[in-house]
Design a protein around this motif. Structure first.
Motif, PDB file in Angstrom:
ATOM      1  N   VAL B 229       0.843  -1.200   0.000  1.00 55.49           N
ATOM      2  CA  VAL B 229       0.000   0.000   0.000  1.00 55.49           C
ATOM      3  C   VAL B 229       0.879   1.251   0.000  1.00 55.49           C
ATOM      4  O   VAL B 229       0.669   2.183  -0.777  1.00 55.49           O
ATOM      5  N   GLN B 230       1.903   1.229   0.858  1.00 52.58           N
ATOM      6  CA  GLN B 230       2.792   2.387   1.003  1.00 52.58           C
ATOM      7  C   GLN B 230       3.520   2.695  -0.306  1.00 52.58           C
ATOM      8  O   GLN B 230       3.550   3.848  -0.760  1.00 52.58           O
ATOM      9  N   LEU B 231       4.097   1.668  -0.923  1.00 50.24           N
ATOM     10  CA  LEU B 231       4.856   1.890  -2.161  1.00 50.24           C
ATOM     11  C   LEU B 231       3.942   2.313  -3.312  1.00 50.24           C
ATOM     12  O   LEU B 231       4.320   3.148  -4.134  1.00 50.24           O
ATOM     13  N   THR B 232       2.728   1.747  -3.355  1.00 48.40           N
ATOM     14  CA  THR B 232       1.773   2.132  -4.404  1.00 48.40           C
ATOM     15  C   THR B 232       1.391   3.596  -4.239  1.00 48.40           C
ATOM     16  O   THR B 232       1.354   4.364  -5.204  1.00 48.40           O
ATOM     17  N   LYS B 233       1.138   3.970  -2.990  1.00 45.68           N
ATOM     18  CA  LYS B 233       0.774   5.365  -2.688  1.00 45.68           C
ATOM     19  C   LYS B 233       1.903   6.303  -3.112  1.00 45.68           C
ATOM     20  O   LYS B 233       1.678   7.322  -3.763  1.00 45.68           O
ATOM     21  N   GLU B 234       3.125   5.909  -2.748  1.00 45.93           N
ATOM     22  CA  GLU B 234       4.275   6.762  -3.089  1.00 45.93           C
ATOM     23  C   GLU B 234       4.477   6.860  -4.600  1.00 45.93           C
ATOM     24  O   GLU B 234       4.842   7.915  -5.113  1.00 45.93           O
ATOM     25  N   TYR B 235       4.212   5.739  -5.305  1.00 47.02           N
ATOM     26  CA  TYR B 235       4.364   5.753  -6.765  1.00 47.02           C
ATOM     27  C   TYR B 235       3.395   6.763  -7.381  1.00 47.02           C
ATOM     28  O   TYR B 235       3.788   7.598  -8.200  1.00 47.02           O
ATOM     29  N   PHE B 236       2.128   6.701  -6.968  1.00 48.34           N
ATOM     30  CA  PHE B 236       1.136   7.607  -7.555  1.00 48.34           C
ATOM     31  C   PHE B 236       1.382   9.055  -7.134  1.00 48.34           C
ATOM     32  O   PHE B 236       1.185   9.971  -7.921  1.00 48.34           O
ATOM     33  N   LEU B 237       1.832   9.227  -5.895  1.00 50.42           N
ATOM     34  CA  LEU B 237       2.130  10.593  -5.444  1.00 50.42           C
ATOM     35  C   LEU B 237       3.287  11.179  -6.245  1.00 50.42           C
ATOM     36  O   LEU B 237       3.249  12.353  -6.632  1.00 50.42           O
ATOM     37  N   SER B 238       4.314  10.344  -6.506  1.00 52.03           N
ATOM     38  CA  SER B 238       5.466  10.861  -7.256  1.00 52.03           C
ATOM     39  C   SER B 238       5.071  11.198  -8.695  1.00 52.03           C
ATOM     40  O   SER B 238       5.673  12.034  -9.341  1.00 52.03           O
ATOM     41  N   TRP B 239       4.054  10.517  -9.176  1.00 54.66           N
ATOM     42  CA  TRP B 239       3.565  10.731 -10.535  1.00 54.66           C
ATOM     43  C   TRP B 239       2.701  11.993 -10.598  1.00 54.66           C
ATOM     44  O   TRP B 239       2.810  12.796 -11.511  1.00 54.66           O
ATOM     45  N   MET B 240       1.855  12.149  -9.560  1.00 62.14           N
ATOM     46  CA  MET B 240       0.950  13.301  -9.539  1.00 62.14           C
ATOM     47  C   MET B 240       1.632  14.550  -8.980  1.00 62.14           C
ATOM     48  O   MET B 240       1.188  15.664  -9.194  1.00 62.14           O
ATOM     49  N   TRP B 241       2.682  14.332  -8.205  1.00 61.72           N
ATOM     50  CA  TRP B 241       3.324  15.416  -7.465  1.00 61.72           C
ATOM     51  C   TRP B 241       4.834  15.287  -7.677  1.00 61.72           C
ATOM     52  O   TRP B 241       5.593  15.049  -6.736  1.00 61.72           O
ATOM     53  N   PRO B 242       5.296  15.396  -8.942  1.00 57.23           N
ATOM     54  CA  PRO B 242       6.687  15.027  -9.268  1.00 57.23           C
ATOM     55  C   PRO B 242       7.741  15.897  -8.602  1.00 57.23           C
ATOM     56  O   PRO B 242       8.889  15.484  -8.480  1.00 57.23           O
ATOM     57  N   TRP B 243       7.349  17.102  -8.180  1.00 52.09           N
ATOM     58  CA  TRP B 243       8.349  17.982  -7.561  1.00 52.09           C
ATOM     59  C   TRP B 243       8.536  17.690  -6.067  1.00 52.09           C
ATOM     60  O   TRP B 243       9.271  18.380  -5.383  1.00 52.09           O
ATOM     61  N   GLY B 244       7.878  16.632  -5.560  1.00 50.01           N
ATOM     62  CA  GLY B 244       8.086  16.198  -4.185  1.00 50.01           C
ATOM     63  C   GLY B 244       7.370  17.052  -3.184  1.00 50.01           C
ATOM     64  O   GLY B 244       6.738  18.050  -3.528  1.00 50.01           O
ATOM     65  N   ASN B 245       7.411  16.611  -1.893  1.00 51.82           N
ATOM     66  CA  ASN B 245       6.711  17.389  -0.866  1.00 51.82           C
ATOM     67  C   ASN B 245       7.688  17.864   0.197  1.00 51.82           C
ATOM     68  O   ASN B 245       8.856  17.576   0.160  1.00 51.82           O
TER      69      ASN B 245
END
Lengths: 136, 245
Positions: B229-245
């Motif tokens: 779940v964690q890695l999937t979430k991070e994958y989609f976040l990196s895709w939707m939010w490529p400049w990081g948080n």
């Protein structure tokens, strides 16, 4: 890093897993049933998609499709699909609290509440679908 | 005097290329564990029997074996649960056997190292700034995963590892999750390369037997699914939010 040293390969005995491993333990068998249940869930989705396709071909074709679903063999198939779908759904709902850790602030929501919420979501969505498909 | 029959799988590469079984009838007492029986055989009946053990109190994780087909710590498995029936002891399933009941654990030890089971900091703070503090809530996020004693019983119960020994396996992933969940750790990205690889979490089909057999009540199956779940979430976040948080 130092990789661990094994004894020479010709001195090792490498056991082989039996093809029937899934019959050796009840839990393995239940796991296989859960995996198999996905086939029946997929089959139901496929039958439903065929229905949508038949509908697009006109009323007569769709009526033939509906008639085919009324045959005794189709009815038996739907009972089997229902049983496997219920097993699939219930087993995954019961695994949800293990997978989902819900945090509110710094506190973790008790797993039992996640389970209850999953059941409630399932019931509510089922009722909505039941209303949309059968009542409306 | 009561007796019990213990059947043990023997393997000696110097005399045979295949394992064989040997049975021993030994005195039975209600408070004996399977490891006591093996030690009795070793000390009084057949000194050539080879098995691995150390603490005899469920801490070291050395004495994991198959007892009547189930992966168990033999120091915590009482003969009375089988008596008057027979007890069959085999080496841990899915591992290469070196001799009798001793398996080759080098594959597991290599995998443990791969997941970097230590606290990784992007930048260590100076010693004079003191320790890294952690609240009880933060501790509870990973505490159960830190109870693993590396007994490899979960690997023996895992049919995925049985089929494919390249699978990283339950204990190694649970330990990776333990460090990933530690508020003091900053090594998630480094471990993600290993646990997110083809041989990592995605091999797991969630049989769940690793969790059921764990003598320390660690929940490796949960660790693996939560990592998915964690890695999937991070994958989609990196895709939707490529400049990081």
């Amino acid at each position: 890093m130092n990789p661990q040293k094994s004894p020479p390969e010709d001195l090792l005995y490498r056991p082989h897993m039996s093809f029937w491993w899934w019959l050796q333990k009840r839990n393995y068998f239940l796991f296989m049933v859960r995996e198999l249940s996905a086939v029946f869930v997929g089959l139901f989705a496929l039958i439903s998609l065929v229905g949508v396709y038949r509908l697009s071909q006109g009323e007569d074709t769709y009526q033939l499709y509906l008639n085919a679903l009324q045959t005794p063999s189709a009815q038996v198939l739907f009972v089997v699909i229902l049983l496997f779908s219920l097993y699939h759904t219930l087993t995954w709902i019961h695994l949800t609290p293990m997978i989902m850790v819900v945090r509110i602030g710094s506190k973790t929501v008790p797993p039992i509440l996640v389970l209850i919420a999953s059941y409630l979501a399932w019931i509510v969505i089922s009722l909505i679908l039941f209303y949309l498909l059968l009542v409306n | 005097m009561s007796t019990i029959k213990i059947t043990v799988t023997r393997y000696n590469p110097e005399t045979s290329s295949e394992p064989f079984t040997q049975s021993y009838t030994i005195p039975y007492k209600e408070d004996m564990v399977v490891l006591d029986a093996l030690n009795y055989i070793k000390n009084h009946v057949d000194g050539t029997l080879t098995h691995r053990w150390s603490c005899r109190m469920g801490v070291c994780g050395s004495c994991g074996m198959m007892v009547n087909g189930d992966a168990k710590l033999t120091c915590a498995t009482f003969l009375r649960d089988y008596y008057p029936g027979e007890v069959q002891v085999d080496p841990l399933a899915h591992f290469p056997v070196i001799r009798d009941l001793v398996i080759d654990m080098s594959d597991f030890m290599d995998k443990l190292l791969e997941i970097k089971p230590w606290i990784i900091r992007s930048e260590e703070k100076p010693l004079e700034e003191g320790e890294y503090l952690q609240s009880p809530d933060e501790l509870n996020l990973y505490k159960q995963f830190s109870m693993c004693i590396n007994c490899m019983i979960c690997y023996s119960a895992c049919p995925v590892y049985g089929h494919d020994q390249s699978f990283l396996g339950p204990a190694a992933i649970a330990l990776a999750h333990r460090y990933n969940m530690d508020s003091r750790d900053e090594g998630q990205d480094q471990r993600a390369e290993i646990i997110g690889s083809h041989e990592g979490i995605w091999e797991c089909t969630f049989v769940g037997e690793c969790t059921r057999v764990c003598p320390e009540h660690v929940d490796p199956a949960a660790a693996i699914q939560r990592s998915k779940v964690q890695l999937t979430k991070e994958y989609f976040l990196s895709w939707m939010w490529p400049w990081g948080n």
